[in-house]
Write an enzyme that holds these catalytic residues in place. Structure first.
Site, PDB file in Angstrom:
ATOM      1  N   CYS A  48      43.726  44.024  44.513  1.00 60.72           N
ATOM      2  CA  CYS A  48      43.840  42.560  44.553  1.00 60.72           C
ATOM      3  C   CYS A  48      45.249  42.181  44.987  1.00 60.72           C
ATOM      4  O   CYS A  48      46.220  42.782  44.529  1.00 60.72           O
ATOM      5  CB  CYS A  48      43.551  42.003  43.154  1.00 60.72           C
ATOM      6  SG  CYS A  48      43.637  40.215  43.041  1.00 60.72           S
ATOM      7  N   HIS A  63      34.239  39.572  42.796  1.00 64.03           N
ATOM      8  CA  HIS A  63      35.682  39.590  42.554  1.00 64.03           C
ATOM      9  C   HIS A  63      36.248  38.174  42.671  1.00 64.03           C
ATOM     10  O   HIS A  63      37.018  37.729  41.807  1.00 64.03           O
ATOM     11  CB  HIS A  63      36.346  40.535  43.572  1.00 64.03           C
ATOM     12  CG  HIS A  63      37.809  40.692  43.419  1.00 64.03           C
ATOM     13  ND1 HIS A  63      38.373  41.810  42.846  1.00 64.03           N
ATOM     14  CD2 HIS A  63      38.844  39.891  43.782  1.00 64.03           C
ATOM     15  CE1 HIS A  63      39.698  41.679  42.853  1.00 64.03           C
ATOM     16  NE2 HIS A  63      40.004  40.521  43.426  1.00 64.03           N
ATOM     17  N   GLU A  64      35.846  37.437  43.717  1.00 61.11           N
ATOM     18  CA  GLU A  64      36.362  36.079  43.924  1.00 61.11           C
ATOM     19  C   GLU A  64      35.791  35.093  42.908  1.00 61.11           C
ATOM     20  O   GLU A  64      36.509  34.192  42.436  1.00 61.11           O
ATOM     21  CB  GLU A  64      36.104  35.608  45.351  1.00 61.11           C
ATOM     22  CG  GLU A  64      36.725  36.482  46.430  1.00 61.11           C
ATOM     23  CD  GLU A  64      38.187  36.854  46.185  1.00 61.11           C
ATOM     24  OE1 GLU A  64      38.956  36.029  45.640  1.00 61.11           O
ATOM     25  OE2 GLU A  64      38.571  37.985  46.536  1.00 61.11           O
ATOM     26  N   HIS A 124      37.849  35.411  39.900  1.00 65.57           N
ATOM     27  CA  HIS A 124      39.117  34.678  40.004  1.00 65.57           C
ATOM     28  C   HIS A 124      38.916  33.220  39.625  1.00 65.57           C
ATOM     29  O   HIS A 124      39.732  32.638  38.914  1.00 65.57           O
ATOM     30  CB  HIS A 124      39.685  34.758  41.422  1.00 65.57           C
ATOM     31  CG  HIS A 124      40.541  35.941  41.678  1.00 65.57           C
ATOM     32  ND1 HIS A 124      41.674  36.222  40.949  1.00 65.57           N
ATOM     33  CD2 HIS A 124      40.440  36.925  42.602  1.00 65.57           C
ATOM     34  CE1 HIS A 124      42.230  37.328  41.403  1.00 65.57           C
ATOM     35  NE2 HIS A 124      41.497  37.778  42.414  1.00 65.57           N
TER      36      HIS A 124
END
Length: 186
Positions: A116, A159-160, A163
């Site tokens: 990341c 993953h996003e 976030h």
């Protein structure tokens, strides 16, 4: 209205008609990375500019396949993804931005290594769904899309989305034994 898509029906970043600006990427332990992002109005000019900035920042960041608003210091549920050309990619939908995205189906869980830009010195093994269906809204519209994907693109989306929920990949590793110092290639 929700549209089932296998692609994004011709939507391109250029259709935002707003030039993006490169923004600095924040790194852990910056507070914005650990707060759940606010839902946004995808039709607002501010969100359209944010989408363009995410894409512009991704494009100047070598190896970047996704970037979420919290990573550029904005507490919002907006992210960009583009796994085009990545050697692990099989399913590729090109460059796209989603707002207020959520996972609606997930299956075929598998561990894989992740890195990341907001945690530049580490990588880690994270268990993610290998098949995924996500719903989100395209910026500049009120059109909700349902995107089905798999493999590396599915991992990037999760993953996003993490976030946007205030989570880093480090929050998903099984323990310290699954965290590694990032290799530096000269």
């Amino acid at each position: 209205m929700t549209t089932q898509v296998t692609g994004l029906d011709g939507w391109t970043p250029e259709e935002l008609a707003v030039p993006g600006a490169e923004r600095p990427v924040v790194t852990a332990p910056h507070a914005v990375l650990s707060r759940a992002g606010a839902e946004v109005d995808p039709t607002s000019d501010e969100v359209v500019r944010l989408a363009a900035d995410l894409i512009a920042t991704m494009r100047v960041s070598p190896g970047c396949v996704g970037l979420a608003a919290p990573q550029i210091g904005v507490n919002a549920q907006v992210f960009a993804v583009d796994v085009t050309g990545h050697p692990k990619s099989v399913t590729v939908h090109g460059t796209f931005v989603l707002c207020n995205a959520r996972v609606v189906e997930a299956s075929r869980w598998k561990a894989g290594r992740e890195g990341c830009m907001s945690v530049p010195d580490l990588t880690g093994d994270v268990k993610r769904a290998g098949r995924l269906v996500v719903e989100g809204t395209l910026p500049g519209t009120d059109r909700t899309v349902r995107l089905a994907t798999d493999g590396f693109e599915a991992r990037a989306l999760q993953h996003e989305i993490d976030h946007c929920a205030g989570l880093l990949f480090l929050d998903r590793v099984a323990g310290a034994h699954a965290i590694y110092q990032r290799k530096v290639y000269l």
